[in-house]
Scaffold this active site. Structure first.
Site, PDB file in Angstrom:
ATOM      1  CG  ASP A  29      -2.126   0.800   0.925  1.00  0.00           C
ATOM      2  OD1 ASP A  29      -3.362   0.526   1.114  1.00  0.00           O
ATOM      3  OD2 ASP A  29      -1.746   2.147   1.099  1.00  0.00           O
ATOM      4  CB  ILE A  30       0.816   4.361  -2.137  1.00  0.00           C
ATOM      5  CG1 ILE A  30       1.911   5.277  -2.685  1.00  0.00           C
ATOM      6  CG2 ILE A  30      -0.514   4.998  -1.847  1.00  0.00           C
ATOM      7  CD1 ILE A  30       1.736   5.572  -4.069  1.00  0.00           C
ATOM      8  CG  ASN A  84     -12.107  -0.510   3.899  1.00  0.00           C
ATOM      9  OD1 ASN A  84     -12.530  -0.922   5.016  1.00  0.00           O
ATOM     10  ND2 ASN A  84     -10.823   0.016   3.691  1.00  0.00           N
ATOM     11  N   GLY A  90     -15.433   3.181   3.697  1.00  0.00           N
ATOM     12  CA  GLY A  90     -13.680   3.571   3.773  1.00  0.00           C
ATOM     13  C   GLY A  90     -13.337   2.966   2.341  1.00  0.00           C
ATOM     14  CD  GLN A  91     -14.728  -0.243  -2.660  1.00  0.00           C
ATOM     15  OE1 GLN A  91     -15.946  -0.852  -2.438  1.00  0.00           O
ATOM     16  NE2 GLN A  91     -14.203  -0.971  -3.804  1.00  0.00           N
ATOM     17  CB  SER A  92     -10.516   5.392  -1.379  1.00  0.00           C
ATOM     18  OG  SER A  92      -9.435   4.985  -1.199  1.00  0.00           O
ATOM     19  CG  HIS A  97      -8.691  -2.808  -2.419  1.00  0.00           C
ATOM     20  ND1 HIS A  97      -9.414  -2.329  -3.187  1.00  0.00           N
ATOM     21  CD2 HIS A  97      -8.653  -2.406  -1.076  1.00  0.00           C
ATOM     22  CE1 HIS A  97      -9.975  -1.239  -2.458  1.00  0.00           C
ATOM     23  NE2 HIS A  97      -9.431  -1.358  -1.217  1.00  0.00           N
ATOM     24  CG  HIS A  99      -6.931  -2.761   3.114  1.00  0.00           C
ATOM     25  ND1 HIS A  99      -6.095  -1.532   2.823  1.00  0.00           N
ATOM     26  CD2 HIS A  99      -8.006  -2.507   2.440  1.00  0.00           C
ATOM     27  CE1 HIS A  99      -6.938  -0.780   2.314  1.00  0.00           C
ATOM     28  NE2 HIS A  99      -8.006  -1.137   2.010  1.00  0.00           N
TER      29      HIS A  99
END
Ligand code: AMP
Ligand code: ZN
Length: 111
Positions: A29-30, A84, A90-92, A97, A99
């Protein structure tokens, strides 16, 4: 399709790839929220894990299996999976995906 994670799968946007198979790609994750924070995504596009699970039970199971395998490879004895689904959860990024988070203590209930 203009999707960030599809671009990571096809290599047109760089990411630190942890594992890639015919079915999934895992990358750091960035914006890590824990010492280990890896995203496991399907190589084909689904909007979220709910839609993916309904369409392809085998693939959703495989994603969980890969998350566990990566946690084991990294020697994590305690880790958390977070999914999410939907903006208010909280899904952006709207490519399914999982986490995988580890390396610190996590609170419960989540925020
Ligand atoms: P979510 O908020 O559950 O949709 O998770 C999306 C995740 O993608 C967030 O944790 C972001 O930090 C992460 N992210 C966004 N852009 C990138 C990128 N280019 N490379 C790696 N991770 C990213
Ligand atoms: Zn996509």
């Amino acid at each position: 399709m203009d999707c960030l994670f599809c671009k990571i799968v096809n290599g047109s946007i760089p990411a630190t790839i942890v594992k890639q198979t015919e079915k999934i790609t895992a990358f750091n994750d960035i914006s890590p929220q824990a010492p280990t924070h890896i995203l496991i995504i399907p190589n084909i596009h689904f909007e979220n894990m709910g839609k993916l699970s309904e369409a392809d039970e085998k693939l959703s199971g495989e994603m969980l299996r890969e998350a566990s395998a990566i946690a084991k490879d990294l020697g994590l004895d305690s880790w958390r999976i977070n999914i999410n689904t939907g903006a208010s959860a909280g899904q952006s990024v709207f490519h399914a995906h999982i986490h995988l988070l580890g390396g610190r203590t996590f609170a419960w209930p989540p925020g």
